[in-house]
Design an enzyme around this catalytic site. Structure first.
Site, short mmCIF file in Angstrom:
data_model
loop_
_atom_site.label_atom_id
_atom_site.label_comp_id
_atom_site.label_asym_id
_atom_site.label_seq_id
_atom_site.Cartn_x
_atom_site.Cartn_y
_atom_site.Cartn_z
N ILE A 110 29.64 5.77 -46.10
CA ILE A 110 30.14 7.14 -45.85
C ILE A 110 29.12 8.19 -46.33
CG2 ILE A 110 32.54 6.37 -46.04
CD1 ILE A 110 32.63 7.68 -48.83
N HIS A 126 34.02 3.96 -41.50
CA HIS A 126 34.90 4.38 -42.60
C HIS A 126 34.84 5.86 -42.90
CE1 HIS A 126 34.42 -0.06 -43.96
NE2 HIS A 126 35.39 0.07 -43.08
N CYS A 137 47.85 19.46 -41.11
CA CYS A 137 47.59 19.66 -39.68
C CYS A 137 46.53 18.70 -39.14
CB CYS A 137 47.16 21.11 -39.44
SG CYS A 137 45.49 21.47 -40.04
N SER A 217 28.29 -7.21 -48.22
CA SER A 217 28.84 -8.45 -48.76
C SER A 217 29.83 -9.06 -47.77
CB SER A 217 29.55 -8.17 -50.09
OG SER A 217 30.56 -7.19 -49.87
C1 BV8 Z 1 42.95 -2.35 -42.95
C2 BV8 Z 1 35.45 4.01 -47.40
C3 BV8 Z 1 45.01 -2.84 -42.22
C4 BV8 Z 1 36.01 4.51 -48.68
C5 BV8 Z 1 35.84 1.60 -47.44
C6 BV8 Z 1 45.23 -6.48 -49.59
C7 BV8 Z 1 45.81 -5.23 -49.66
C8 BV8 Z 1 45.45 -4.18 -48.81
C9 BV8 Z 1 44.46 -4.40 -47.82
C10 BV8 Z 1 43.91 -5.67 -47.77
C11 BV8 Z 1 44.27 -6.70 -48.62
N1 BV8 Z 1 43.53 -7.79 -48.32
C12 BV8 Z 1 42.71 -7.49 -47.28
C13 BV8 Z 1 42.95 -6.22 -46.93
C14 BV8 Z 1 42.28 -5.49 -45.87
C15 BV8 Z 1 41.22 -4.62 -46.53
C16 BV8 Z 1 40.11 -5.50 -47.04
O1 BV8 Z 1 39.34 -6.01 -46.26
N2 BV8 Z 1 40.04 -5.64 -48.38
C17 BV8 Z 1 39.00 -6.46 -48.97
C18 BV8 Z 1 38.58 -5.83 -50.30
C19 BV8 Z 1 39.54 -7.87 -49.14
N3 BV8 Z 1 40.76 -3.76 -45.49
C20 BV8 Z 1 41.36 -2.59 -45.32
O2 BV8 Z 1 42.23 -2.16 -46.03
C21 BV8 Z 1 40.92 -1.83 -44.08
N4 BV8 Z 1 42.08 -1.43 -43.35
O3 BV8 Z 1 42.77 -3.53 -43.07
O4 BV8 Z 1 44.06 -1.82 -42.44
C22 BV8 Z 1 46.21 -2.25 -41.72
C23 BV8 Z 1 46.87 -2.95 -40.74
C24 BV8 Z 1 48.03 -2.45 -40.26
C25 BV8 Z 1 48.53 -1.24 -40.77
C26 BV8 Z 1 47.83 -0.53 -41.74
C27 BV8 Z 1 46.66 -1.03 -42.23
C28 BV8 Z 1 40.17 -0.56 -44.48
C29 BV8 Z 1 38.89 -0.94 -45.18
C30 BV8 Z 1 38.06 0.31 -45.39
C31 BV8 Z 1 38.01 0.62 -46.86
N5 BV8 Z 1 37.08 1.75 -47.08
N6 BV8 Z 1 34.98 2.64 -47.59
C32 BV8 Z 1 34.93 4.77 -49.69
O5 BV8 Z 1 33.76 4.40 -49.44
O6 BV8 Z 1 35.27 5.34 -50.73
S1 BV8 Z 1 35.23 0.03 -47.67
C33 BV8 Z 1 33.90 0.19 -48.71
O7 BV8 Z 1 33.74 -1.06 -49.35
C34 BV8 Z 1 32.63 0.39 -47.96
O8 BV8 Z 1 32.78 1.27 -46.90
C35 BV8 Z 1 32.28 -0.99 -47.53
O9 BV8 Z 1 32.87 -1.31 -46.33
C36 BV8 Z 1 32.89 -1.80 -48.60
C37 BV8 Z 1 31.80 -2.22 -49.54
O10 BV8 Z 1 31.24 -3.29 -48.93
P1 BV8 Z 1 29.66 -3.32 -48.78
O11 BV8 Z 1 29.20 -2.15 -47.97
O12 BV8 Z 1 29.36 -4.68 -48.28
O13 BV8 Z 1 29.09 -3.11 -50.23
P2 BV8 Z 1 29.05 -4.21 -51.37
O14 BV8 Z 1 28.71 -3.51 -52.62
O15 BV8 Z 1 30.28 -5.05 -51.29
O16 BV8 Z 1 27.83 -5.17 -50.95
C38 BV8 Z 1 26.51 -4.67 -50.97
C39 BV8 Z 1 25.66 -5.77 -50.39
O17 BV8 Z 1 24.33 -5.30 -50.28
C40 BV8 Z 1 25.61 -7.02 -51.27
O18 BV8 Z 1 25.72 -8.16 -50.44
C41 BV8 Z 1 24.23 -6.95 -51.92
O19 BV8 Z 1 23.67 -8.23 -52.11
C42 BV8 Z 1 23.44 -6.22 -50.85
N7 BV8 Z 1 22.32 -5.42 -51.35
C43 BV8 Z 1 22.25 -4.70 -52.48
N8 BV8 Z 1 21.06 -4.06 -52.54
C44 BV8 Z 1 20.38 -4.38 -51.40
C45 BV8 Z 1 21.18 -5.26 -50.64
N9 BV8 Z 1 20.79 -5.77 -49.46
C46 BV8 Z 1 19.56 -5.41 -49.01
N10 BV8 Z 1 18.73 -4.57 -49.68
C47 BV8 Z 1 19.11 -4.05 -50.87
N11 BV8 Z 1 18.26 -3.23 -51.53
ZN ZN Z 2 45.71 22.26 -42.13
#
Ligand code: BV8
Ligand code: ZN
Length: 272
Positions: A110, A126, A137, A217
């Protein structure tokens, strides 16, 4: 860079002959811009992980704390700029455009650094740290205020528990049109993604001949599901990651290392 699977030359041959190339990025692509990833060091704020604060529950319980968290991320963005990984992705998109071929960049981030780097065909799954939405609204507008309102000046320190202060409703940002409360225009955990945004990302993944996954990840769905979709669509799958979290079984190329170091040389056509 360590090549764990496939060859750079083979990847570049695929890059040259693919008519449709799609890329999925996560927090790792912004790490070398100095922005902490979610699950790496610095991914926490106070004693919270992002997952706890990026939820409708946290918002309804304590909108001031949630705004303090997003305001902290706005402050953190400060002078951060796109790094060579963002720039390499914007460059290869221009090459594909020149050749009349399809390039789609799908990001989970984001921070809008892909936009700042010049990426054009960008799908932001996202939302954006720099857009707000009225809870009444539903008007979405760009907002680059840091602090988000004067009441948040000097807040956001990583120490301490809970909000820095008891924020009053009047301290929070409000809609200029209807006076409703403004929230970050981002997708929280448990919230649906914009169906059109998700559908366009799924279409790009399904149609891709080459699908590159950078710095994620791959634990958050439905974003992570795009990789399986691309594989089902017959795409060659390539991963660039600091430490590759997923098993390699259905990956064709696995390049381990930092995206900012790998992408500028990887995203080249063979005879260049
Ligand atoms: C949905 C915006 C369904 C906000 C984000 C239990 C309860 C509730 C929900 C769930 C649940 N179990 C599963 C779910 C679904 C849930 C989900 O997947 N949860 C996960 C945690 C298990 N998903 C959702 O809730 C989604 N919506 O499912 O709705 C629904 C259905 C019907 C009706 C209603 C609803 C919504 C998900 C969106 C969440 N919002 N972001 C904000 O940013 O504040 S997600 C947020 O976390 C990021 O946007 C991103 O997507 C995620 C982080 O992941 P990564 O980007 O991969 O970052 P991370 O740190 O994990 O990894 C970094 C990687 O980079 C590592 O691998 C590392 O090795 C590597 N790296 C590091 N440095 C480098 C590198 N690689 C290369 N070079 C480098 N230099
Ligand atoms: Zn408004």
């Amino acid at each position: 860079m360590r090549v764990l699977r496939g060859e750079v030359s083979e990847f570049q041959r695929w890059l040259q002959k693919s008519e449709r190339f799609a890329v999925l990025t996560g927090a790792g692509v912004s790490a070398e811009s100095g922005i902490p990833t979610f699950r790496g060091p610095g991914g926490l704020w106070r004693q919270y992980s992002a997952v706890e604060l990026a939820t409708p529950q946290a918002w309804s319980e304590n909108p001031g704390l949630v705004w303090e968290f997003y305001n902290y991320r706005r402050v953190l963005m400060g002078e951060k700029r796109p790094n060579p990984a963002h720039l390499a992705l914007a460059k290869i998109e221009k090459e594909f455009q020149k050749l009349g071929k399809a390039f789609t960049l799908i990001t989970q981030n984001i921070d809008d650094l892909h936009l700042e780097a010049g990426s054009q065909n960008l799908i932001r799954l996202h939302g954006s740290l720099w857009e707000v939405r009225c809870v009444r609204c539903a008007k979405v507008s760009p907002n680059r205020e840091v602090p988000i309102t004067p009441a948040f000046a000097g807040t956001g320190g990583v120490e301490g528990n809970g909000p820095s202060k008891a924020f009053r409703e009047a301290d929070l940002p409000h809609c200029s049109e209807c006076g409703g409360l403004l929230r970050p225009h981002v997708v929280w955990f448990g919230e649906m993604l914009d169906p059109e945004v998700l559908a366009s990302a799924q279409k790009a993944a399904l149609e891709a001949e080459l699908f590159l996954v950078v710095g994620t990840s791959a634990v958050v769905y439905p974003a992570a599901g795009l990789v399986e979709l691309a594989a089902q669509g017959g795409a060659k799958i390539a991963v660039v990651n600091l430490d590759v979290p997923v098993s390699h079984r259905f990956l064709d190329f696995v390049f381990e290392g930092a995206a900012g170091e790998i992408l500028p040389s990887l995203l080249q056509f063979p005879d260049s």
